[in-house]
Design a protein around this motif. Structure first.
Motif, PDB file in Angstrom:
ATOM      1  N   MET A 247       1.183  -1.760   0.133  1.00 14.84           N
ATOM      2  CA  MET A 247      -0.310  -0.089  -0.060  1.00 14.84           C
ATOM      3  C   MET A 247       0.807   1.042  -0.185  1.00 14.84           C
ATOM      4  O   MET A 247       1.497   1.883   0.977  1.00 14.84           O
ATOM      5  CB  MET A 247      -1.101   0.404   1.136  1.00 14.84           C
ATOM      6  N   SER A 248       0.717   2.295  -1.057  1.00 14.21           N
ATOM      7  CA  SER A 248       1.701   3.218  -0.922  1.00 14.21           C
ATOM      8  C   SER A 248       0.819   4.826  -0.226  1.00 14.21           C
ATOM      9  O   SER A 248      -0.520   4.670  -0.231  1.00 14.21           O
ATOM     10  CB  SER A 248       2.430   3.509  -2.259  1.00 14.21           C
ATOM     11  N   SER A 249       1.736   5.289   0.625  1.00 17.83           N
ATOM     12  CA  SER A 249       1.225   6.534   0.482  1.00 17.83           C
ATOM     13  C   SER A 249       1.397   7.427  -0.191  1.00 17.83           C
ATOM     14  O   SER A 249       2.197   8.458  -0.167  1.00 17.83           O
ATOM     15  CB  SER A 249       1.829   6.385   2.216  1.00 17.83           C
ATOM     16  N   ARG A 250       0.366   7.780  -1.255  1.00 20.45           N
ATOM     17  CA  ARG A 250       0.531   9.012  -1.505  1.00 20.45           C
ATOM     18  C   ARG A 250      -0.253  10.560  -1.002  1.00 20.45           C
ATOM     19  O   ARG A 250      -0.969  10.629  -1.139  1.00 20.45           O
ATOM     20  CB  ARG A 250      -0.143   8.807  -3.413  1.00 20.45           C
ATOM     21  N   ARG A 251       0.824  11.475  -1.336  1.00 18.24           N
ATOM     22  CA  ARG A 251       0.403  12.538  -0.788  1.00 18.24           C
ATOM     23  C   ARG A 251      -0.926  13.082  -1.938  1.00 18.24           C
ATOM     24  O   ARG A 251      -0.055  13.203  -2.770  1.00 18.24           O
ATOM     25  CB  ARG A 251       1.462  13.613  -0.883  1.00 18.24           C
ATOM     26  N   LEU A 252      -1.336  13.993  -1.463  1.00 13.41           N
ATOM     27  CA  LEU A 252      -2.372  15.080  -2.413  1.00 13.41           C
ATOM     28  C   LEU A 252      -1.364  16.587  -3.356  1.00 13.41           C
ATOM     29  O   LEU A 252      -0.847  17.168  -2.035  1.00 13.41           O
ATOM     30  CB  LEU A 252      -3.240  15.239  -1.625  1.00 13.41           C
ATOM     31  N   PRO A 253      -1.441  16.568  -4.025  1.00 13.67           N
ATOM     32  CA  PRO A 253      -0.877  17.641  -4.412  1.00 13.67           C
ATOM     33  C   PRO A 253      -1.404  19.118  -3.469  1.00 13.67           C
ATOM     34  O   PRO A 253      -2.573  19.110  -3.507  1.00 13.67           O
ATOM     35  CB  PRO A 253      -1.579  18.203  -5.847  1.00 13.67           C
ATOM     36  N   GLU A 254      -0.653  20.455  -3.183  1.00 16.65           N
ATOM     37  CA  GLU A 254      -0.734  21.096  -2.621  1.00 16.65           C
ATOM     38  C   GLU A 254      -0.669  22.481  -3.129  1.00 16.65           C
ATOM     39  O   GLU A 254       0.226  22.468  -4.285  1.00 16.65           O
ATOM     40  CB  GLU A 254       0.160  21.240  -1.049  1.00 16.65           C
ATOM     41  N   THR A 255      -1.249  23.477  -3.185  1.00 20.43           N
ATOM     42  CA  THR A 255      -1.159  24.673  -4.023  1.00 20.43           C
ATOM     43  C   THR A 255      -1.356  26.222  -2.876  1.00 20.43           C
ATOM     44  O   THR A 255      -2.418  25.523  -2.144  1.00 20.43           O
ATOM     45  CB  THR A 255      -2.640  25.361  -5.204  1.00 20.43           C
ATOM     46  N   THR A 256      -1.033  26.931  -2.571  1.00 21.44           N
ATOM     47  CA  THR A 256      -1.102  27.934  -1.865  1.00 21.44           C
ATOM     48  C   THR A 256      -1.807  29.329  -2.710  1.00 21.44           C
ATOM     49  O   THR A 256      -1.489  29.453  -3.046  1.00 21.44           O
ATOM     50  CB  THR A 256       0.546  28.541  -1.400  1.00 21.44           C
ATOM     51  N   ALA A 257      -3.163  29.196  -1.753  1.00 13.55           N
ATOM     52  CA  ALA A 257      -3.447  30.701  -2.131  1.00 13.55           C
ATOM     53  C   ALA A 257      -3.603  31.361  -1.449  1.00 13.55           C
ATOM     54  O   ALA A 257      -3.372  31.748  -0.041  1.00 13.55           O
ATOM     55  CB  ALA A 257      -5.310  30.670  -2.003  1.00 13.55           C
ATOM     56  N   TYR A 258      -3.515  33.011  -2.852  1.00 12.07           N
ATOM     57  CA  TYR A 258      -3.102  33.880  -1.846  1.00 12.07           C
ATOM     58  C   TYR A 258      -4.856  34.914  -1.745  1.00 12.07           C
ATOM     59  O   TYR A 258      -4.965  34.989  -3.393  1.00 12.07           O
ATOM     60  CB  TYR A 258      -1.457  35.047  -2.729  1.00 12.07           C
ATOM     61  N   VAL A 259      -4.966  35.630  -1.432  1.00 11.30           N
ATOM     62  CA  VAL A 259      -5.772  36.876  -1.328  1.00 11.30           C
ATOM     63  C   VAL A 259      -5.466  38.062  -0.436  1.00 11.30           C
ATOM     64  O   VAL A 259      -4.978  38.455   0.369  1.00 11.30           O
ATOM     65  CB  VAL A 259      -6.653  35.760   0.294  1.00 11.30           C
ATOM     66  N   ARG A 260      -5.915  39.167  -1.454  1.00 10.74           N
ATOM     67  CA  ARG A 260      -5.765  40.363  -0.974  1.00 10.74           C
ATOM     68  C   ARG A 260      -7.001  40.944  -1.618  1.00 10.74           C
ATOM     69  O   ARG A 260      -8.054  40.912  -2.556  1.00 10.74           O
ATOM     70  CB  ARG A 260      -4.841  41.011  -2.316  1.00 10.74           C
ATOM     71  N   VAL A 261      -7.344  42.104  -0.457  1.00  6.48           N
ATOM     72  CA  VAL A 261      -8.340  42.654  -0.342  1.00  6.48           C
ATOM     73  C   VAL A 261      -8.018  44.279  -1.333  1.00  6.48           C
ATOM     74  O   VAL A 261      -7.660  44.130  -0.671  1.00  6.48           O
ATOM     75  CB  VAL A 261      -8.840  42.802   0.957  1.00  6.48           C
ATOM     76  N   THR A 262      -9.038  44.155  -1.929  1.00  9.26           N
ATOM     77  CA  THR A 262      -8.576  45.075  -2.606  1.00  9.26           C
ATOM     78  C   THR A 262     -10.029  46.242  -2.116  1.00  9.26           C
ATOM     79  O   THR A 262      -9.349  47.842  -2.330  1.00  9.26           O
ATOM     80  CB  THR A 262      -8.295  45.028  -4.506  1.00  9.26           C
ATOM     81  N   GLY A 263     -11.271  46.648  -1.477  1.00  6.69           N
ATOM     82  CA  GLY A 263     -12.149  47.319  -1.164  1.00  6.69           C
ATOM     83  C   GLY A 263     -13.180  46.477  -0.046  1.00  6.69           C
ATOM     84  O   GLY A 263     -12.862  45.533  -0.538  1.00  6.69           O
ATOM     85  N   GLN A 264     -13.064  47.307   0.598  1.00  2.00           N
ATOM     86  CA  GLN A 264     -14.479  47.148   1.681  1.00  2.00           C
ATOM     87  C   GLN A 264     -15.290  48.292   1.954  1.00  2.00           C
ATOM     88  O   GLN A 264     -14.865  49.566   1.462  1.00  2.00           O
ATOM     89  CB  GLN A 264     -13.363  46.217   2.890  1.00  2.00           C
ATOM     90  N   SER A 265     -16.279  48.173   2.286  1.00  2.00           N
ATOM     91  CA  SER A 265     -17.354  48.904   2.539  1.00  2.00           C
ATOM     92  C   SER A 265     -18.261  48.185   3.764  1.00  2.00           C
ATOM     93  O   SER A 265     -19.023  47.527   3.286  1.00  2.00           O
ATOM     94  CB  SER A 265     -18.231  49.166   1.444  1.00  2.00           C
ATOM     95  N   TRP A 266     -17.388  48.806   4.748  1.00  2.00           N
ATOM     96  CA  TRP A 266     -18.893  48.348   6.215  1.00  2.00           C
ATOM     97  C   TRP A 266     -19.947  49.173   6.013  1.00  2.00           C
ATOM     98  O   TRP A 266     -20.730  48.235   6.149  1.00  2.00           O
ATOM     99  CB  TRP A 266     -17.952  48.959   7.394  1.00  2.00           C
ATOM    100  N   GLN A 267     -20.668  50.675   5.623  1.00  2.00           N
ATOM    101  CA  GLN A 267     -22.368  50.334   5.021  1.00  2.00           C
ATOM    102  C   GLN A 267     -22.965  49.514   4.413  1.00  2.00           C
ATOM    103  O   GLN A 267     -23.818  49.866   4.392  1.00  2.00           O
ATOM    104  CB  GLN A 267     -21.762  52.069   4.450  1.00  2.00           C
ATOM    105  N   LYS A 268     -22.382  49.606   3.219  1.00  2.00           N
ATOM    106  CA  LYS A 268     -22.839  48.179   2.075  1.00  2.00           C
ATOM    107  C   LYS A 268     -22.693  46.652   2.384  1.00  2.00           C
ATOM    108  O   LYS A 268     -22.983  45.938   2.293  1.00  2.00           O
ATOM    109  CB  LYS A 268     -22.178  48.433   1.388  1.00  2.00           C
ATOM    110  N   GLY A 269     -21.534  46.399   3.437  1.00  2.00           N
ATOM    111  CA  GLY A 269     -21.840  45.092   4.069  1.00  2.00           C
ATOM    112  C   GLY A 269     -20.639  44.169   2.995  1.00  2.00           C
ATOM    113  O   GLY A 269     -21.202  43.585   2.866  1.00  2.00           O
ATOM    114  N   THR A 270     -20.206  44.829   2.354  1.00  2.00           N
ATOM    115  CA  THR A 270     -19.185  43.795   1.397  1.00  2.00           C
ATOM    116  C   THR A 270     -17.311  44.416   1.288  1.00  2.00           C
ATOM    117  O   THR A 270     -17.023  45.217   2.238  1.00  2.00           O
ATOM    118  CB  THR A 270     -19.517  44.635  -0.130  1.00  2.00           C
ATOM    119  N   ILE A 271     -17.074  43.021   1.474  1.00  2.00           N
ATOM    120  CA  ILE A 271     -15.598  42.647   1.145  1.00  2.00           C
ATOM    121  C   ILE A 271     -15.279  42.643  -0.256  1.00  2.00           C
ATOM    122  O   ILE A 271     -15.419  41.716  -0.715  1.00  2.00           O
ATOM    123  CB  ILE A 271     -14.614  42.064   1.888  1.00  2.00           C
ATOM    124  N   GLU A 272     -14.054  43.270  -1.108  1.00  2.00           N
ATOM    125  CA  GLU A 272     -14.155  42.475  -2.327  1.00  2.00           C
ATOM    126  C   GLU A 272     -12.613  42.887  -3.109  1.00  2.00           C
ATOM    127  O   GLU A 272     -11.707  43.174  -1.854  1.00  2.00           O
ATOM    128  CB  GLU A 272     -14.038  43.395  -3.582  1.00  2.00           C
TER     129      GLU A 272
END
Length: 67
Positions: A1-26
């Protein structure tokens, strides 16, 4: 039985705008060769919009956890 590792990818999140009055994050998410634009509406309905749709399933759940 072989133990194969699943591929991994790093995701990068960048917030470019937010409005607390409208209740949004972009922002943007990059992971590997993919890039998405997102808008999170955190008012009563708590809606996450991701574009483009290609590869959306890869990032939607982890992004929900992050936000």
């Amino acid at each position: 039985m072989s133990s194969r590792r699943l591929p991994e990818t790093t995701a990068y999140v960048r917030v470019t705008g937010q409005s607390w009055q409208k209740g949004t994050i972009e922002g943007e998410v990059t992971a590997g060769n993919f890039e998405w634009q997102f808008q999170w509406r955190f008012t009563a309905e708590k809606t996450l919009i991701l574009e483009p749709s290609q590869g959306r399933a890869l990032i939607q759940e982890p992004l929900h956890r992050f936000l």
